[in-house]
Design a protein around this motif. Structure first.
Motif, short mmCIF file in Angstrom:
data_model
loop_
_atom_site.label_atom_id
_atom_site.label_comp_id
_atom_site.label_asym_id
_atom_site.label_seq_id
_atom_site.Cartn_x
_atom_site.Cartn_y
_atom_site.Cartn_z
N VAL A 141 0.85 -1.19 0.00
CA VAL A 141 0.00 0.00 0.00
C VAL A 141 0.88 1.23 0.00
O VAL A 141 1.85 1.32 0.78
CB VAL A 141 -0.92 0.02 1.24
N THR A 142 0.55 2.18 -0.86
CA THR A 142 1.27 3.44 -0.93
C THR A 142 0.32 4.59 -0.65
O THR A 142 -0.69 4.75 -1.35
CB THR A 142 1.91 3.64 -2.30
N GLN A 143 0.62 5.35 0.38
CA GLN A 143 -0.13 6.58 0.64
C GLN A 143 0.75 7.71 0.16
O GLN A 143 1.85 7.91 0.66
CB GLN A 143 -0.49 6.69 2.12
N LEU A 144 0.26 8.43 -0.81
CA LEU A 144 1.09 9.34 -1.58
C LEU A 144 1.47 10.60 -0.82
O LEU A 144 2.43 11.27 -1.19
CB LEU A 144 0.39 9.67 -2.89
N ASP A 145 0.73 10.95 0.20
CA ASP A 145 1.01 12.18 0.95
C ASP A 145 1.20 11.84 2.42
O ASP A 145 0.34 11.23 3.02
CB ASP A 145 -0.15 13.17 0.81
N SER A 146 2.33 12.25 2.98
CA SER A 146 2.55 11.97 4.40
C SER A 146 1.81 12.99 5.28
O SER A 146 1.42 12.67 6.40
CB SER A 146 4.04 12.00 4.72
N GLN A 147 1.64 14.21 4.76
CA GLN A 147 0.93 15.24 5.51
C GLN A 147 0.03 16.02 4.56
O GLN A 147 0.44 16.34 3.44
CB GLN A 147 1.91 16.21 6.18
N VAL A 148 -1.20 16.33 5.03
CA VAL A 148 -2.12 17.14 4.25
C VAL A 148 -2.72 18.19 5.18
O VAL A 148 -3.54 17.87 6.05
CB VAL A 148 -3.25 16.29 3.63
N PRO A 149 -2.29 19.46 5.04
CA PRO A 149 -2.90 20.54 5.82
C PRO A 149 -4.02 21.20 5.02
O PRO A 149 -3.85 21.48 3.83
CB PRO A 149 -1.73 21.51 6.03
N VAL A 150 -5.16 21.42 5.67
CA VAL A 150 -6.28 22.07 5.01
C VAL A 150 -6.96 23.01 6.00
O VAL A 150 -6.79 22.88 7.21
CB VAL A 150 -7.32 21.07 4.48
N PHE A 151 -7.75 23.94 5.46
CA PHE A 151 -8.54 24.81 6.31
C PHE A 151 -9.91 24.19 6.56
O PHE A 151 -10.43 23.42 5.74
CB PHE A 151 -8.68 26.19 5.68
N GLU A 152 -10.48 24.54 7.69
CA GLU A 152 -11.81 24.04 8.06
C GLU A 152 -12.81 24.39 6.95
O GLU A 152 -12.75 25.45 6.34
CB GLU A 152 -12.23 24.68 9.38
N GLU A 153 -13.70 23.44 6.69
CA GLU A 153 -14.77 23.52 5.69
C GLU A 153 -14.26 23.35 4.26
O GLU A 153 -15.07 23.38 3.33
CB GLU A 153 -15.58 24.81 5.83
N ALA A 154 -12.98 23.15 4.05
CA ALA A 154 -12.45 22.88 2.72
C ALA A 154 -12.61 21.40 2.40
O ALA A 154 -12.71 20.56 3.31
CB ALA A 154 -10.99 23.27 2.64
N PRO A 155 -12.61 21.04 1.11
CA PRO A 155 -12.63 19.63 0.74
C PRO A 155 -11.24 19.02 0.87
O PRO A 155 -10.23 19.74 0.84
CB PRO A 155 -13.07 19.66 -0.73
N VAL A 156 -11.19 17.70 1.02
CA VAL A 156 -9.90 17.03 1.14
C VAL A 156 -9.95 15.67 0.44
O VAL A 156 -11.01 15.04 0.36
CB VAL A 156 -9.51 16.83 2.63
N GLU A 157 -8.80 15.27 -0.09
CA GLU A 157 -8.64 13.94 -0.66
C GLU A 157 -7.33 13.36 -0.15
O GLU A 157 -6.27 13.98 -0.28
CB GLU A 157 -8.63 13.98 -2.19
N LEU A 158 -7.39 12.19 0.42
CA LEU A 158 -6.20 11.46 0.85
C LEU A 158 -6.04 10.28 -0.10
O LEU A 158 -6.95 9.47 -0.24
CB LEU A 158 -6.36 10.97 2.30
N ARG A 159 -4.85 10.19 -0.70
CA ARG A 159 -4.67 9.23 -1.78
C ARG A 159 -4.07 7.92 -1.29
O ARG A 159 -3.19 7.91 -0.42
CB ARG A 159 -3.81 9.84 -2.88
N CYS A 160 -4.55 6.84 -1.89
CA CYS A 160 -4.08 5.50 -1.54
C CYS A 160 -4.04 4.65 -2.80
O CYS A 160 -5.04 4.54 -3.52
CB CYS A 160 -4.99 4.86 -0.51
N ASN A 161 -2.90 4.04 -3.06
CA ASN A 161 -2.77 3.06 -4.14
C ASN A 161 -2.27 1.75 -3.56
O ASN A 161 -1.51 1.74 -2.60
CB ASN A 161 -1.80 3.56 -5.22
N TYR A 162 -2.69 0.65 -4.14
CA TYR A 162 -2.27 -0.64 -3.65
C TYR A 162 -1.75 -1.50 -4.79
O TYR A 162 -1.98 -1.21 -5.97
CB TYR A 162 -3.44 -1.35 -2.94
#
Lengths: 112, 116
Positions: B4-25
């Motif tokens: 499993v590869t998680q492409l981002d070790s850290q993702v900072p976002v502001f409250e109420e913003a959309p977010v995507e955390l990526r995962c490939n296997y």
């Protein structure tokens, strides 16, 4: 429904000592798995127990051993502790044949 | 063996913003896919699972993930994040092999930090 519980929460051991960690499965679950999570890393599979027998093992040396009891609780034993054994040890329970596993809160082991 | 590869070790976002955390296997056989969340000094909580059926799975707190077999991905999304979503998120895979050993293989995790 009782979730997965682990004891103790924290412990500190000296290099070369032995340690036993304990886990109680979630009610109704018959399979227990153990994972090691080093700081800043994802959990690594140690082994799984089903019907009181080891049912798969990860890349860990034989000094890591375990037991599962008739009530599906489990122990993880680590002999000859090394500094690199310092980690969060997670227990997870599941039903055999079902994909998802449910984790306990973990035991934080520090080896000095 | 699966990975499993998680492409981002850290993702900072502001409250109420959309977010995507990526995962490939990577796996040569059929798999089950999971997202777990870990709050500080706690164990892992199951957030989402894909076992079979619909490729889009949703959690009760607004997260969703889509299984994409052709791209071997299982990205996690949320349209509007809250401060309380700040945590480490782990993608995991297990083999759908019909056997009794369902070990989970985890990625290294993505730290989601939601700022006010």
């Amino acid at each position: 429904e009782t979730g997965v519980t682990q004891s103790p929460t924290h412990l500190i051991k000296t290099r070369g000592q032995q340690v036993t960690l304990r886990c109680s499965s979630q009610s109704g679950h018959n399979t227990v798995s153990w994972y090691q999570q080093a700081l800043g890393q994802g959990p690594q599979f140690i082994f799984q127990y089903y019907r009181e027998e080891e049912n798969g093992r990860g890349n860990f040396p034989p000094r890591f051993s375990g037991l599962q009891f008739p009530n599906y609780s489990s122990e993880l034993n680590v002999n000859a502790l090394e500094l690199d054994d310092s980690a969060l040890y997670l227990c997870a329970s599941s039903l055999v044949g079902v994909g998802e596993q449910y984790f306990g809160p973990g035991t934080r082991l520090t080896v000095t | 063996a699966q990975s499993v590869t998680q492409l981002d070790s850290q993702v900072p976002v502001f409250e109420e913003a959309p977010v995507e955390l990526r995962c490939n296997y990577s796996s040569s056989v059929s798999v089950y896919l999971f997202w777990y969340v870990q709050y500080p000094n706690q164990g892992l909580q199951l957030l989402l699972k894909y076992l079979s059926g619909s490729t889009l799975v949703k959690s009760i707190n607004g997260f969703e993930a889509e299984f994409n077999k052709s791209q071997t991905s299982f990205h996690l999304r949320k349209p509007s994040v809250h401060i309380s979503d700040t945590a480490e998120y782990f993608c995991a895979v297990s083999l759908n092999s019909g056997g009794s050993n369902y070990k989970l293989t985890f990625g290294k995790g993505t730290l989601l930090t939601v700022n006010p």
